[in-house]
Write a protein that holds these residues in place. Structure first.
Motif, short mmCIF file in Angstrom:
data_model
loop_
_atom_site.label_atom_id
_atom_site.label_comp_id
_atom_site.label_asym_id
_atom_site.label_seq_id
_atom_site.Cartn_x
_atom_site.Cartn_y
_atom_site.Cartn_z
N ASP A 46 -9.04 -5.36 -6.33
CA ASP A 46 -8.54 -5.96 -7.58
C ASP A 46 -7.55 -7.08 -7.29
O ASP A 46 -7.45 -8.04 -8.05
CB ASP A 46 -7.87 -4.89 -8.45
CG ASP A 46 -8.84 -3.82 -8.92
OD1 ASP A 46 -10.07 -4.05 -8.85
OD2 ASP A 46 -8.38 -2.76 -9.35
N GLN A 80 0.84 -1.19 0.00
CA GLN A 80 0.00 0.00 0.00
C GLN A 80 0.88 1.24 0.00
O GLN A 80 1.74 1.40 0.86
CB GLN A 80 -0.92 0.01 1.21
CG GLN A 80 -1.82 1.21 1.26
CD GLN A 80 -2.76 1.20 2.45
OE1 GLN A 80 -2.72 0.30 3.27
NE2 GLN A 80 -3.60 2.20 2.54
N SER A 132 -2.76 -0.78 -8.92
CA SER A 132 -4.19 -0.51 -8.93
C SER A 132 -4.52 0.52 -7.85
O SER A 132 -3.81 0.63 -6.85
CB SER A 132 -4.99 -1.79 -8.66
OG SER A 132 -6.36 -1.51 -8.61
N THR A 133 -5.61 1.24 -8.06
CA THR A 133 -6.07 2.18 -7.04
C THR A 133 -6.97 1.50 -6.02
O THR A 133 -7.26 2.06 -4.98
CB THR A 133 -6.82 3.36 -7.69
OG1 THR A 133 -7.88 2.85 -8.50
CG2 THR A 133 -5.89 4.20 -8.53
N HIS A 134 -7.43 0.28 -6.34
CA HIS A 134 -8.34 -0.44 -5.45
C HIS A 134 -7.72 -1.75 -5.00
O HIS A 134 -7.25 -2.54 -5.82
CB HIS A 134 -9.66 -0.74 -6.16
CG HIS A 134 -10.31 0.48 -6.74
ND1 HIS A 134 -10.88 1.44 -5.96
CD2 HIS A 134 -10.43 0.89 -8.02
CE1 HIS A 134 -11.35 2.39 -6.74
NE2 HIS A 134 -11.09 2.09 -7.98
N ARG A 135 -7.74 -2.02 -3.73
CA ARG A 135 -7.18 -3.25 -3.17
C ARG A 135 -8.00 -4.47 -3.60
O ARG A 135 -7.46 -5.57 -3.75
CB ARG A 135 -7.12 -3.15 -1.65
CG ARG A 135 -6.47 -4.36 -1.02
CD ARG A 135 -6.47 -4.28 0.49
NE ARG A 135 -6.03 -5.54 1.03
CZ ARG A 135 -4.82 -5.79 1.50
NH1 ARG A 135 -3.92 -4.85 1.48
NH2 ARG A 135 -4.52 -6.96 1.97
#
Length: 142
Positions: A127, A37, A122-125
């Motif tokens: 994914d 992150q 990615s901007t979203h975990r």
């Protein structure tokens, strides 16, 4: 035929292999998948580091190419200010570029030989969470 445990545009995980970025690895050669992150602090550090590195490279290359061109274009009285302005622009541009290039999450692969590498951003975990869950299930099957 191997049973497909996870399939997406970027990754495919079967009972015996993992395919990413056109590479196919056997599961026994993969130690793990990690999600990194990137917080605001780490992104700023990375951006500043890239900005400083770019300024150093600008001057290294600039001694031979860019600075003589700027000097010839500007005349003697403006050359210092023009060099400082271009240097500042290089720093700001690459710092912002470095900050924006670090999306929220990075997927990292760790192989049994010790090699690590980034295989996705990615901007979203979410994914990566489905892939990670399927990977853990596949490792338990072994």
């Amino acid at each position: 035929m191997n049973k497909v445990l996870f399939d997406s545009k970027k990754y495919q995980l079967t009972e015996n292999s993992f395919t990413y970025q056109g590479h196919k690895e056997k599961l026994e050669n993969i130690l793990g998948l990690n999600i990194i992150q990137w917080g605001r602090k780490e992104r700023i550090k990375y951006g500043m580091g890239l900005g400083i590195f770019s300024v150093i490279m600008f001057y290294t290359i600039g001694w031979f190419l860019i600075l003589p061109i700027l000097d010839a274009l500007s005349g003697n009285e403006l050359s210092d200010y023009l060099v400082e302005a271009v240097t500042s622009l290089v720093f700001i541009f690459f710092s912002v570029l470095g900050y924006l290039s670090r999306k929220g999450y990075t997927l990292e692969i760790e192989k049994t030989n010790g090699n690590k590498g980034s295989i996705g951003k990615s901007t979203h975990r979410l994914d990566f969470d489905k892939l990670l869950t399927a990977f853990v299930r596949a490792k338990k099957l072994k």
